[in-house]
Each structure stands twice: as C-alpha cells, then as structure tokens.
Design a protein around this motif. Structure first.
Motif, PDB file in Angstrom:
ATOM      1  N   PHE A 218       9.978  -7.325  -2.775  1.00  0.00           N
ATOM      2  CA  PHE A 218      10.153  -5.937  -2.357  1.00  0.00           C
ATOM      3  C   PHE A 218       8.900  -5.122  -2.683  1.00  0.00           C
ATOM      4  O   PHE A 218       8.314  -5.268  -3.756  1.00  0.00           O
ATOM      5  CB  PHE A 218      11.351  -5.308  -3.085  1.00  0.00           C
TER       6      PHE A 218
ATOM      7  N   GLN B 248       6.680  -2.836  -7.033  1.00  0.00           N
ATOM      8  CA  GLN B 248       6.989  -4.080  -6.344  1.00  0.00           C
ATOM      9  C   GLN B 248       7.747  -4.994  -7.291  1.00  0.00           C
ATOM     10  O   GLN B 248       7.532  -4.968  -8.508  1.00  0.00           O
ATOM     11  CB  GLN B 248       5.716  -4.770  -5.845  1.00  0.00           C
TER      12      GLN B 248
ATOM     13  N   LYS C 227      15.415   3.184   2.953  1.00  0.00           N
ATOM     14  CA  LYS C 227      14.054   3.239   3.531  1.00  0.00           C
ATOM     15  C   LYS C 227      12.995   3.520   2.468  1.00  0.00           C
ATOM     16  O   LYS C 227      12.033   4.244   2.714  1.00  0.00           O
ATOM     17  CB  LYS C 227      13.989   4.296   4.643  1.00  0.00           C
ATOM     18  N   ARG C 228      13.171   2.944   1.307  1.00  0.00           N
ATOM     19  CA  ARG C 228      12.177   3.061   0.239  1.00  0.00           C
ATOM     20  C   ARG C 228      11.386   1.769   0.094  1.00  0.00           C
ATOM     21  O   ARG C 228      10.169   1.795   0.016  1.00  0.00           O
ATOM     22  CB  ARG C 228      12.854   3.406  -1.087  1.00  0.00           C
ATOM     23  N   TYR C 229      12.112   0.662   0.057  1.00  0.00           N
ATOM     24  CA  TYR C 229      11.475  -0.645  -0.089  1.00  0.00           C
ATOM     25  C   TYR C 229      11.508  -1.398   1.238  1.00  0.00           C
ATOM     26  O   TYR C 229      12.444  -1.248   2.032  1.00  0.00           O
ATOM     27  CB  TYR C 229      12.199  -1.496  -1.132  1.00  0.00           C
ATOM     28  N   VAL C 230      10.492  -2.193   1.450  1.00  0.00           N
ATOM     29  CA  VAL C 230      10.524  -3.207   2.503  1.00  0.00           C
ATOM     30  C   VAL C 230      10.460  -4.557   1.794  1.00  0.00           C
ATOM     31  O   VAL C 230       9.853  -4.684   0.740  1.00  0.00           O
ATOM     32  CB  VAL C 230       9.353  -3.065   3.494  1.00  0.00           C
ATOM     33  N   PHE C 231      11.125  -5.530   2.360  1.00  0.00           N
ATOM     34  CA  PHE C 231      11.097  -6.838   1.724  1.00  0.00           C
ATOM     35  C   PHE C 231      10.659  -7.892   2.723  1.00  0.00           C
ATOM     36  O   PHE C 231      10.964  -7.827   3.918  1.00  0.00           O
ATOM     37  CB  PHE C 231      12.448  -7.194   1.092  1.00  0.00           C
TER      38      PHE C 231
ATOM     39  N   LEU D  18      17.963  -1.087   3.157  1.00  0.00           N
ATOM     40  CA  LEU D  18      17.487  -0.723   4.497  1.00  0.00           C
ATOM     41  C   LEU D  18      17.798   0.743   4.802  1.00  0.00           C
ATOM     42  O   LEU D  18      16.968   1.455   5.384  1.00  0.00           O
ATOM     43  CB  LEU D  18      18.134  -1.626   5.542  1.00  0.00           C
TER      44      LEU D  18
ATOM     45  N   ASN E  61       7.409  -1.061  -2.617  1.00  0.00           N
ATOM     46  CA  ASN E  61       7.753   0.355  -2.539  1.00  0.00           C
ATOM     47  C   ASN E  61       6.736   1.069  -1.644  1.00  0.00           C
ATOM     48  O   ASN E  61       5.557   1.188  -1.987  1.00  0.00           O
ATOM     49  CB  ASN E  61       7.746   0.963  -3.944  1.00  0.00           C
ATOM     50  N   LEU E  62       7.196   1.540  -0.486  1.00  0.00           N
ATOM     51  CA  LEU E  62       6.326   2.261   0.444  1.00  0.00           C
ATOM     52  C   LEU E  62       6.557   3.765   0.409  1.00  0.00           C
ATOM     53  O   LEU E  62       5.906   4.496   1.168  1.00  0.00           O
ATOM     54  CB  LEU E  62       6.554   1.759   1.880  1.00  0.00           C
ATOM     55  N   GLU E  63       7.414   4.223  -0.464  1.00  0.00           N
ATOM     56  CA  GLU E  63       7.713   5.642  -0.544  1.00  0.00           C
ATOM     57  C   GLU E  63       6.861   6.353  -1.593  1.00  0.00           C
ATOM     58  O   GLU E  63       6.383   7.477  -1.366  1.00  0.00           O
ATOM     59  CB  GLU E  63       9.194   5.841  -0.870  1.00  0.00           C
TER      60      GLU E  63
END
Length: 322
Positions: free
Chosen positions: A308, A261, A289-293, A286, A310-312
């Motif tokens: 950010f 993060q 598709k690794r990070y969401v912010f 986007l 990291n959801l991967e």
C-alpha cells in the motif's frame, strides 16, 4: 313342603345370576367378533377446506398449511461497485491454464532491477538523506530484509515487535529497537499464532496466549511517532484485530498518525472469519481513496501479500514519489 320351598328360594337367585352372566358373555363375544370383521368400514365425515387468497405483503407462516411462496423474477439490487467490476475486460485464461506457484527468485530479481537504479540515483544526494522510520510487526526469526534495507538506507530507524523474545531480540537489536509483545486491538492476553524459539529450524507455528499492546498505543504512546515511512505487517492472522483502524477517521487518524507505505500479509487461512474482514477492508480502502495497492500476491491458499502507498499525504508523496 317347607323343605321344597326353602330349596326353591335358594335356587332361583343362583339361576338368575347364571342367566345374567351368560347373556353378558354372549354380548361380549358378539362385540369382539364384530370388531375383528375385516369387512367393516369406518365412515368419517370430511370437510372441504378452501384456501384464502393471500394478499401482497402478507407475512408467510410455514405452519399455516400454505407455506412460503417464492417470488419469481425478483430484481436483486447489487452493490454499485459490482456493476463497475462487471464492466472490466475479461481475463485471458489461456495464459495460465495450470495453477502456478509464485516464482520468488524471479519476483526478487524484477524488484532489484526496479529499485537499484533509484538507489543509485540518490546514493550521493545529501539532501535526499532524510531520516526514515520503519516499523516491523512480526519479526518471525527473520531480519534479512531489514538488514538489506539498513545497508541501502543507513539513515533508517527500525522498531520491531514480536511476542517471542529469542532469537528475535538478538536479531533485531543488531540494527534497531525490539519490543517483546504482540500488537493487537486492545491490551491483555490474546491467542496468537507464533513461531516459538524451539521451532526455529522446523518453522512450525503454534497458537499461544501472548501479551498484546494496541497498535495506536504502541505507535503514539510508546514510540511517540506521528509518521511511519515504512511498515511491515506479518503477524499470522493477528492483523484482523486492527485492520479497521486504517480507515479514514479511524484510530490512526484520531491519533494523527500517518503511514506512508506498508507491506501487509493477510492470513485468512488461519482465521477463516478474516476472509470477510479482508473483503471489507479492501473495499473500504478503495472508498477512502487514500491508499493505492499493487496487485496482491497469493503466496499459498488463504495467504495474500499486498503493498500500500499513501497518495493523500503530501509529505509522503514528496518523499517517495516525486
């Protein structure tokens, strides 16, 4: 008789010359009067030019007497993501009719209400006390946030970098390891916007040539890190030097470095070309598709903050989200 003949011979040439010059002057005068006659009309023959019909696909030349022909009702092909954005629900503009500033106190209070229950939940959990790695890029004479985090998560190792040595070294060394250089794209000297020591009270920034170290070299070769749990990036426009390294397949991936993060502050205000870099960065993140912010916060015109996650990476998800 001889005298008369001699006089006659001398006289004739002179009379001929006089007559010649008189006639010449007459014609010159006639020419001048004719050229000044206002009623005289100059007749010029004209030619009718027929423009040829230009075929489709013709390369237009602005000097060919025809010029550019603008096409009407030409279909503009937009990026597919634009069509998706067009389908989003309209914003309710009646809520904030006036431009409002960020309420920092309210924002911090909301954050505390959110994070305190989580901290209390894991405070006495021995299994949850894993080591954490935090990297600060840009200390800026302020370590208040790191000090609070150090009290909340005492098992955190702090590494900070800033080209201005004092007072940043003294502040950061109280709980972590400080490095006196800037982080950029490549090693060398780069003009960065920094906060000099003498401007500590006035908080007046200025541009200086500072020593820079590449981001991946700092994380991988100097710190020997493979995973950073928390990163804070606030380097007054220098972030545009290495944003592309966060992309999938970028230099961070090539060095096998994972960031779970990170907080990022974007300074397009001090680097206008960075606005396009920021735009490309957001859409690439986007696509990866690794990070969401989270929703970015506009702190001032041309300055934005975003967070950010990291959801991967499964280890990041296990450690911070499960």
């Amino acid at each position: 008789m001889k005298t008369y003949i001699r006089l006659r011979e001398n006289f004739l040439p002179s009379s001929a010359n006089t007559l010649f010059f008189t006639v010449l002057l007459f014609f010159i005068l006639l020419f001048v009067l004719s050229s000044n006659d206002p009623k005289k009309v100059l007749v010029v023959e004209t030619e009718t030019v027929t423009l040829e019909k230009v075929e489709v696909g013709h390369v237009w030349d602005t000097l060919d007497g025809i010029g550019y022909h603008f096409e009407e009702n030409k279909k503009v092909v937009m990026d597919p993501r634009f069509e998706k954005l067009q389908k989003l629900p309209d914003c309710d503009l009646t809520v904030d009719k006036k431009l409002s500033r960020v309420d920092t106190l309210r924002l911090m209070d909301t954050f505390q209400k959110c994070i305190n229950p989580i901290v209390e939940r894991w405070r006495d959990n021995v299994d949850a006390k894993e080591d954490n790695i935090m990297v600060t890029l840009g200390v800026g004479h302020d370590t208040m946030a790191e000090e609070k985090l150090n009290r909340t998560l005492p098992n955190t190792y702090f590494y900070g970098a800033d080209p201005i040595i004092e007072p940043n070294r003294q502040l950061y060394s109280a709980f972590g390891k400080f490095f006196p250089f800037a982080i950029g794209r490549e090693p060398g000297f780069t003009k960065f916007r920094v906060l000099p020591n003498q401007n500590q009270k006035t908080r007046t920034y200025e541009f200086q040539d500072v020593t820079t170290i590449p981001l991946t070299y700092f994380l991988s070769d100097i710190l020997k890190l493979k995973r950073i749990d928390i990163a804070w990036i606030d380097i007054e426009g220098g972030e545009f030097e290495f944003l592309y390294q966060f992309y999938r397949g970028g230099l961070l991936d090539q060095k096998d470095i994972t960031i779970c993060q990170f907080n990022l502050e974007i300074h397009s205000k001090f680097h206008p070309p960075g606005a396009q870099v920021f735009h490309d960065f957001v859409f690439q993140i986007l696509d990866d598709k690794r990070y969401v912010f989270l929703k970015p916060t506009r702190t001032e015109p041309g300055v934005h903050r975003m967070f950010f996650i990291n959801l991967e990476n499964l280890e990041c998800v296990r450690k911070f989200l499960q």
